[in-house]
Design an enzyme around this catalytic site. Structure first.
Site, PDB file in Angstrom:
ATOM      1  N   CYS A   1     -78.064 -48.550  76.310  1.00 30.27           N
ATOM      2  CA  CYS A   1     -77.836 -47.335  77.227  1.00 30.27           C
ATOM      3  C   CYS A   1     -78.224 -46.141  76.407  1.00 30.27           C
ATOM      4  O   CYS A   1     -78.723 -45.085  76.773  1.00 30.27           O
ATOM      5  CB  CYS A   1     -76.497 -47.187  77.775  1.00 30.27           C
TER       6      CYS A   1
HETATM    7  C1  BEZ Z   1     -76.432 -52.134  76.003  1.00 21.19           C
HETATM    8  O1  BEZ Z   1     -76.768 -50.858  76.430  1.00 21.19           O
HETATM    9  O2  BEZ Z   1     -77.071 -52.604  75.400  1.00 21.19           O
HETATM   10  C2  BEZ Z   1     -75.374 -52.763  76.802  1.00 21.19           C
HETATM   11  C3  BEZ Z   1     -74.603 -52.272  77.669  1.00 21.19           C
HETATM   12  C4  BEZ Z   1     -73.516 -53.131  78.211  1.00 21.19           C
HETATM   13  C5  BEZ Z   1     -73.592 -54.456  78.505  1.00 21.19           C
HETATM   14  C6  BEZ Z   1     -74.614 -54.960  77.401  1.00 21.19           C
HETATM   15  C7  BEZ Z   1     -75.447 -54.371  76.801  1.00 21.19           C
END
Ligand code: BEZ
Length: 258
Positions: A73
């Site tokens: 994210c």
């Molecule tokens: C990520 O942004 O890496 C992520 C966010 C929530 C769950 C798994 C990965």
């Protein structure tokens, strides 16, 4: 064979379909291409926002994210921030949604600025209790549990949904692809053309399915060719001479000859 918890959906005269039992527990609106996107009011990092009033008249890229302070994210938010000027140039606004409190979202944005040097200037919705994500069918049953999946909705200036993309939590989106899609929709809307596989701006278009020969000629003159009755190519140069050098399908205009 693995046994799944499925049920049979029997409808007389229709194919027999087996659906996951979980489908019975799901209800509510699911965005589809062609729907008007729902209106909503929400707190954002740029202040309170009434969605229709904010979005109408521009293209909108609405993207849901699983959560603040997570790796993929973070790179996505930085990537959208870096590409914002390119979206603006195509008449598009960006807006993100995360299932976090406002303080966390603003803290995360400040951290992105510090770590990666990217300033997030577009609104991020703090959807802490997940009300909006649930309303827009952004909550994923799969690898992200009850948190929002990476759903992207492309909404046109008349607030109509033109495209929906769902990505899993561990795969980051491509801003280049979003920009390409915006270019394709803008070409479609202004020229009444379709775009082929792997099209990029400047490439040839297709005569859309269902357009008859008279219509194609009225729109594109002599600048389309028929490879098959179902496969007809429109020369991009003719329609938008600024984008590519003239090619064989059209003699250059007198002022382009020298
Ligand atoms: C990520 O942004 O890496 C992520 C966010 C929530 C769950 C798994 C990965």
């Amino acid at each position: 064979m693995t046994s799944f918890d499925f049920f049979h959906l029997h409808r007389p005269g229709r194919p027999n379909v087996r659906l996951p039992r979980d489908y019975l527990r799901r209800s509510g609106w699911v965005p589809r291409i062609g729907d008007i996107f729902p209106d909503f009011a929400a707190p954002t990092t740029q202040g309170p926002l009434d969605f229709h009033a904010w979005a109408e008249g521009s293209w909108t890229v609405l993207f849901g994210q699983p959560g603040a302070f997570t790796p993929v994210c973070t790179t996505e938010l930085a990537g959208f921030a870096r590409a914002e000027a390119d979206f603006t140039a195509l008449g598009a606004k960006l807006i993100g949604l995360v299932p976090d409190e406002m303080d966390d979202v603003t803290g995360w944005i400040a951290d992105i600025s510090q770590v990666l040097g990217d300033e997030v200037r577009f609104p991020m919705i703090a959807d802490a209790d997940g009300t909006l994500a649930r309303s827009f069918a952004m909550l994923g049953p799969g690898d992200s549990g009850a948190t929002p999946i990476r759903k992207t909705v492309l909404i046109d200036p008349a607030l109509r949904i033109r495209m929906i993309l769902d990505y899993p939590a561990r795969v980051g989106r491509s801003t280049v692809e979003m920009l390409r899609l915006l270019d394709a929709f803008r070409a479609q809307d202004s020229l009444d053309v379709a775009t082929p596989c792997d099209w990029t701006p400047g490439g040839d278009y297709l005569v859309p399915a269902g357009m008859d020969e008279d219509e194609a000629t009225a729109l594109f003159g002599d600048d389309w060719i028929e490879l098959r009755p179902y496969l007809r190519v429109v020369n991009a140069t003719i329609l938008d001479p600024t984008r590519r050098p003239p090619c064989a399908l059209r003699p250059p205009a007198p002022d382009e000859a020298d």
